[in-house]
Scaffold this active site. Sequence first.
Site, PDB file in Angstrom:
ATOM      1  N   ARG A  99       0.813  -1.214   0.000  1.00 25.04           N
ATOM      2  CA  ARG A  99       0.000   0.000   0.000  1.00 25.04           C
ATOM      3  C   ARG A  99       0.851   1.269   0.000  1.00 25.04           C
ATOM      4  NH1 ARG A  99      -3.949   0.179  -2.435  1.00 25.04           N
ATOM      5  NH2 ARG A  99      -2.835   1.886  -3.395  1.00 25.04           N
ATOM      6  N   LYS A 134       5.023  24.734  -2.913  1.00 28.68           N
ATOM      7  CA  LYS A 134       3.754  24.223  -2.388  1.00 28.68           C
ATOM      8  C   LYS A 134       3.760  22.699  -2.486  1.00 28.68           C
ATOM      9  CE  LYS A 134       1.320  28.459  -3.607  1.00 28.68           C
ATOM     10  NZ  LYS A 134       0.280  29.103  -4.440  1.00 28.68           N
ATOM     11  N   LYS A 166       9.271  38.360  -1.979  1.00 28.47           N
ATOM     12  CA  LYS A 166       7.842  38.455  -2.246  1.00 28.47           C
ATOM     13  C   LYS A 166       7.248  39.641  -1.491  1.00 28.47           C
ATOM     14  CE  LYS A 166       5.765  34.748  -3.415  1.00 28.47           C
ATOM     15  NZ  LYS A 166       5.020  33.470  -3.461  1.00 28.47           N
ATOM     16  N   GLU A 196       9.233  39.519  -6.705  1.00 33.32           N
ATOM     17  CA  GLU A 196       7.832  39.443  -7.106  1.00 33.32           C
ATOM     18  C   GLU A 196       7.274  40.847  -7.288  1.00 33.32           C
ATOM     19  OE1 GLU A 196       4.359  36.886  -5.217  1.00 33.32           O
ATOM     20  OE2 GLU A 196       4.585  38.769  -4.127  1.00 33.32           O
ATOM     21  N   ASP A 218       3.220  38.572 -10.725  1.00 32.89           N
ATOM     22  CA  ASP A 218       2.192  37.949  -9.894  1.00 32.89           C
ATOM     23  C   ASP A 218       0.784  38.326 -10.336  1.00 32.89           C
ATOM     24  OD1 ASP A 218       1.152  36.465  -7.683  1.00 32.89           O
ATOM     25  OD2 ASP A 218       0.898  38.341  -6.583  1.00 32.89           O
TER      26      ASP A 218
END
Length: 282
Positions: A99, A134, A166, A196, A218
């Site tokens: 599994r 992410k 960012k 960014e 962005d």
Amino acid sequence: MFHPPHPETYRDQLRAFLREDWGTQDWTTASVPDRPMTARVVAKADLVLAGLPVAAETLKLACGSMVIELPKHDGQKVGTGTEVMRLRGSSHGILLAERVMLNLLQRLSGTATLTRKFVDAVEGTGARILDTRKTTPGLKVLEKYAVRCGGGVNHRLNLSDGVLLKENHLAAVGGIRAAVESARRVAPNLVKIEVEVENLGQLKACLELPDVDGVLLDNMALDQMREAVALRDRSGRRLFLEASGNITLERARAVAETGVDFLSVGALTHSAPSVDLSLRMD
């Protein structure tokens, strides 16, 4: 052929995954005879393979004497019914690893399959598909490897691989110039700096700073991206442009045709559906 991460970089995670699945005892496996068996793993859908060495390592952790053959390789597109792995070993070892092994192989191949769809969507434009941070904690190295198997490009494997300033970083330091100058003082010389931006005014500010290597656009509209490319080209700067935000499969080609260098797609690792593979004992 794709070179997977060295097993030492993920072996501890595999052991933890197996311990989590086993608990104190697999009573079901303990109830059946332990004897030599053969088995095969078969694709039950069209997919791009990723994670075969990881699957093999999982099986070997459950049964050190397992003999494994890989008639296919990572990065290869296979059709429904294709045999992708053959194994011989203890029936208990196969059952104990089944599994966890399949979960990993299905998830990583799912990421590679989705990545290939994005790569195919922008083919011929010159743009490349990037992943993001992410990722699933504990699976980052493997998920980013799966992106490469699908034809994509890794952005940063971890925070030490590059500077990406960012919105919140810019707010914390007081603007683009201050942030870039501070980053250049702190980061090693070979580490690239990317900023960014949300509008063309911020892009113009970046074009005036020689230490900026790239700019992340962005959530810009297509016409803004085209203007951003034109501004970069007129400036004579060789910095790269990366489009980010709402990069869907349906929209990817239109974004790539604006002339940007990269499209970053978080969905490759956070939303790719697992593909279907099964293991059958003979």
